[in-house]
Design an enzyme around this catalytic site. Sequence first.
Site, PDB file in Angstrom:
ATOM      1  N   SER A 117       1.491   1.528  -9.531  1.00  0.00           N
ATOM      2  CA  SER A 117       2.522   2.092  -8.665  1.00  0.00           C
ATOM      3  C   SER A 117       2.555   1.363  -7.334  1.00  0.00           C
ATOM      4  CB  SER A 117       2.234   3.578  -8.424  1.00  0.00           C
ATOM      5  OG  SER A 117       3.027   4.085  -7.365  1.00  0.00           O
ATOM      6  N   TYR A 119      -2.756  10.569  -5.847  1.00  0.00           N
ATOM      7  CA  TYR A 119      -2.000   9.871  -6.881  1.00  0.00           C
ATOM      8  C   TYR A 119      -2.139   8.358  -6.712  1.00  0.00           C
ATOM      9  CZ  TYR A 119       1.972   7.771  -9.271  1.00  0.00           C
ATOM     10  OH  TYR A 119       2.749   6.967 -10.051  1.00  0.00           O
TER      11      TYR A 119
END
Length: 359
Positions: free
Chosen positions: A128, A153
Amino acid sequence: MNILVTGAAGFIGAHVVLRLLRDGHRVCGLDNFNDYYDPQLKHDRVTWVNDQAGEFPLARIDLADAPAIDELFQARRPDAVIHLAAQAGVRYSLENPQAYVDSNITGFLNILESCRRYPVRHLIYASSSSVYGANPRTPYSVQDNVDHPLSLYAASKKANELMAHSYSHLFGIPCTGLRFFTVYGPWGRPDMSPIQFARAIIEDRVLQLFNHGEHQRDFTYIDDIVESIARLIEHAPQVTPLLDHEQPGPATSRAPWRIYNIGGQHPVALRTYVALLEKHLGRTARVELLPLQAGDVLNTCADASDLAKTTGFKPCIELDDGLGRFIQWFLDYYARPAHAPLAAEHLRPNLSGGIHDPT
């Protein structure tokens, strides 16, 4: 090739499965159909793929279930694995951190272990743009330091890159990590901004813009993500014995391990993004400007030059075009009787609509 796609009922996963089937690959999918958002959307994605390209085997397995993962690999013996399953969402990681450890850490370890026991030619996994965290310099380069994540995350995705490197080094597993930048398009996740913003505009609700609408995001249309993955499958990283031992690069290694950015390379301000949604919906948004949220990244922009060098491809679909395609799908899908009125109880964590998740 015989390819296993995890998260096959997810947003990116369903599109990838469709492309692979159309390219003639044999595809097996894996998904746990959890209730982070309405599972009906996942079932509908699978139906869409089946209608477009025929049915494919889809195992309902949780990533944390190591014996089930091992059994699937033993039965299917994939040539390649495209690992897209994960617990997504920045803001939700503040509420339920354990879900990220179970899925993104333990789950990824189970995938790596199975790739070790049943050797694959290539493991491609989703990272990501969140890993860039507090990095103030843009465009983000794969050579940049990513040691300062702003959310659990993001930390879990950085951990995935490190775990993949160790298994690549120890066991020779060719591993490619993909740092996605704000992916959007038809069949997208309802917790992300395109659906949340479109809902708010259509329902004439106040649209809350965090950081006073000054965020910039490098939006990447789903078709550009899929094209990048399809091309990278045949480009498994190789061992590079001539790499400088004293100064190894952050995105390369002597091991068969590489990292790529996949982003549109044209960041757009949040207010411009809202204006384009207004244009395609034919409605005006009611806007409330709010301060920056914890865990938010201010601006993102991808340097995708390494992707272009390897594959000859860079994301190319402009935001105006991509949002037009997305809105066509959105209006069609959510106008169906089963989705009217739109089911707010299945949208997590809230309907405020800040661009909080760079993936």
